[in-house]
Design a protein around this motif. Structure first.
Motif, mmCIF file in Angstrom:
data_model
loop_
_atom_site.group_PDB
_atom_site.id
_atom_site.type_symbol
_atom_site.label_atom_id
_atom_site.label_comp_id
_atom_site.label_asym_id
_atom_site.label_seq_id
_atom_site.Cartn_x
_atom_site.Cartn_y
_atom_site.Cartn_z
ATOM 1 N N PRO A 218 0.830 -1.216 0.000
ATOM 2 C CA PRO A 218 0.000 0.000 0.000
ATOM 3 C C PRO A 218 0.856 1.255 0.000
ATOM 4 O O PRO A 218 1.885 1.327 0.660
ATOM 5 N N TYR A 219 0.393 2.267 -0.739
ATOM 6 C CA TYR A 219 1.123 3.533 -0.749
ATOM 7 C C TYR A 219 0.572 4.540 0.254
ATOM 8 O O TYR A 219 1.072 5.657 0.358
ATOM 9 N N ASP A 220 -0.459 4.157 0.996
ATOM 10 C CA ASP A 220 -0.964 4.974 2.098
ATOM 11 C C ASP A 220 -1.659 4.042 3.088
ATOM 12 O O ASP A 220 -1.581 2.811 2.949
ATOM 13 N N ASP A 221 -2.312 4.606 4.084
ATOM 14 C CA ASP A 221 -2.940 3.795 5.128
ATOM 15 C C ASP A 221 -4.465 3.724 4.973
ATOM 16 O O ASP A 221 -5.181 3.499 5.941
ATOM 17 N N ASP A 222 -4.938 3.901 3.761
ATOM 18 C CA ASP A 222 -6.367 3.767 3.472
ATOM 19 C C ASP A 222 -6.843 2.372 3.881
ATOM 20 O O ASP A 222 -6.242 1.361 3.492
ATOM 21 N N PRO A 223 -7.938 2.262 4.656
ATOM 22 C CA PRO A 223 -8.405 0.941 5.092
ATOM 23 C C PRO A 223 -8.973 0.085 3.965
ATOM 24 O O PRO A 223 -9.246 -1.108 4.176
ATOM 25 N N LEU A 224 -9.148 0.654 2.772
ATOM 26 C CA LEU A 224 -9.667 -0.126 1.648
ATOM 27 C C LEU A 224 -8.624 -1.098 1.080
ATOM 28 O O LEU A 224 -8.977 -2.013 0.337
ATOM 29 N N TRP A 225 -7.349 -0.911 1.401
ATOM 30 C CA TRP A 225 -6.329 -1.837 0.912
ATOM 31 C C TRP A 225 -6.578 -3.238 1.462
ATOM 32 O O TRP A 225 -6.860 -3.408 2.647
ATOM 33 N N GLN A 226 -6.459 -4.241 0.595
ATOM 34 C CA GLN A 226 -6.589 -5.636 0.997
ATOM 35 C C GLN A 226 -5.408 -6.430 0.450
ATOM 36 O O GLN A 226 -4.990 -6.225 -0.696
ATOM 37 N N GLU A 227 -4.899 -7.339 1.269
ATOM 38 C CA GLU A 227 -3.769 -8.164 0.831
ATOM 39 C C GLU A 227 -4.267 -9.356 0.033
ATOM 40 O O GLU A 227 -5.255 -9.990 0.383
ATOM 41 N N VAL A 228 -3.562 -9.661 -1.045
ATOM 42 C CA VAL A 228 -3.885 -10.809 -1.879
ATOM 43 C C VAL A 228 -3.220 -12.047 -1.282
ATOM 44 O O VAL A 228 -2.021 -12.024 -0.987
ATOM 45 N N PRO A 229 -3.965 -13.136 -1.087
ATOM 46 C CA PRO A 229 -3.340 -14.354 -0.547
ATOM 47 C C PRO A 229 -2.248 -14.875 -1.483
ATOM 48 O O PRO A 229 -2.321 -14.715 -2.705
ATOM 49 N N ASP A 230 -1.235 -15.493 -0.898
ATOM 50 C CA ASP A 230 -0.190 -16.110 -1.699
ATOM 51 C C ASP A 230 -0.800 -17.214 -2.561
ATOM 52 O O ASP A 230 -1.818 -17.807 -2.226
ATOM 53 N N ARG A 231 -0.159 -17.496 -3.701
ATOM 54 C CA ARG A 231 -0.634 -18.502 -4.661
ATOM 55 C C ARG A 231 -1.994 -18.109 -5.223
ATOM 56 O O ARG A 231 -2.942 -18.889 -5.234
ATOM 57 N N THR A 232 -2.081 -16.875 -5.726
ATOM 58 C CA THR A 232 -3.338 -16.341 -6.245
ATOM 59 C C THR A 232 -3.084 -15.601 -7.545
ATOM 60 O O THR A 232 -2.048 -14.953 -7.711
ATOM 61 N N VAL A 233 -4.048 -15.678 -8.465
ATOM 62 C CA VAL A 233 -4.053 -14.836 -9.653
ATOM 63 C C VAL A 233 -5.213 -13.857 -9.521
ATOM 64 O O VAL A 233 -6.304 -14.219 -9.089
ATOM 65 N N LEU A 234 -4.946 -12.616 -9.841
ATOM 66 C CA LEU A 234 -5.905 -11.519 -9.687
ATOM 67 C C LEU A 234 -6.200 -10.926 -11.058
ATOM 68 O O LEU A 234 -5.291 -10.758 -11.879
#
Length: 270
Positions: A218-234
């Motif tokens: 994340p480039y800021d602390d916006d709570p909308l950021w979500q981490e993508v699980p490992d072994r995932t395609v987005l």
């Protein structure tokens, strides 16, 4: 190693995406918050963007650190785009490719970046050259691992794969050949973003009207950021994100498991 970011949404100045946020990609070149491999991303940088009405992106790449390039500061202040892919590089190995080794790599309407490393490069991937036509090998844009990964992805795109398939299959192929590899990939055609999380951090933020950002961190602390699980395609667009599991070749396949990129494997996220 490396940090990268892709954005699709309303037109924004490059600087608002890459320089102005408190933990921007610009700042991540010397002070990343979540980088587990390497410390300073000063071995090159690049940004690619799409001008209205032109499907072929422009690129600006340099071999040195982003903070030392005053021309980039001017460019980022005035250039606006609705789709952007940018990266700062921490080299895997020393080499003479300079600017050519800096992402984004490009072909036609596509932009591509690799955050990570192919473990044991180049020995570990030597037997994979048979997966590419000779002309693709002779056309490599650089001699580093990222350029080879891009060649594998581009070959699949040209063969008709969807972006998710074009990223997912090379990731599995490389992970089988070099299991310790880190293969976080970013791909855009100017309309959508595809990415993989494999061995390193990947985050996204999407909000209707504000577009979608996919980034190493994340480039800021916006709570909308979500981490993508490992072994995932987005896969992402201006309105939302879809996640699908990527099968680990080290794991035993299970009967009836969904193939990454298929509709049954996708989970909508907003």
């Amino acid at each position: 190693m490396c940090r990268h970011l892709a954005y699709v949404g309303p037109e924004e100045p490059l600087g608002r995406l890459l320089v102005e946020p408190p933990h921007s990609l610009f700042r991540q070149s010397w002070a990343p918050r979540r980088q587990r491999y390497g410390t300073v991303n000063a071995d090159g940088f690049g940004v690619g963007w799409y001008a209205p009405g032109d499907p072929v992106p422009a690129r600006y790449r340099r071999a040195g650190p982003i903070w030392a390039d005053l021309s980039f500061a001017d460019l980022a202040r005035v250039v606006r785009a609705g789709t952007v892919l940018a990266a700062v590089r921490d080299a895997t190995l020393a080499g003479a490719d300079a600017e050519a080794a800096a992402a984004p790599f490009a072909a036609g309407r596509w932009l591509f970046s690799h955050n990570g490393a192919v473990a044991g490069w180049p020995d570990s991937a030597a037997h994979l050259v048979s997966a590419l036509p000779p002309v693709d090998l002779l056309s490599l844009q650089a001699r580093n691992d990222s350029a080879f990964v891009w060649a594998l992805v581009l070959h699949r795109l040209r063969s008709g794969d969807t972006p998710a398939q074009a990223l997912g299959e090379p990731v599995r192929l490389l992970a089988r050949a070099a299991p310790a590899s880190r293969l976080n990939l970013l791909l855009t055609d100017g309309e959508t973003i595809a990415a993989t999380a494999w061995g390193d951090s990947l985050w996204y933020r999407t909000e209707p009207g504000r577009g979608t950002v996919v980034a190493s961190e994340p480039y800021d602390d916006d709570p909308l950021w979500q981490e993508v699980p490992d072994r995932t395609v987005l896969t992402a667009s201006r309105t939302g994100v879809l996640l699908a599991p990527l099968e680990d070749p080290a794991a035993s396949p299970t009967p009836g498991s969904a193939r990454a990129g298929s509709p049954s494997a996708k989970e909508p996220c907003h």
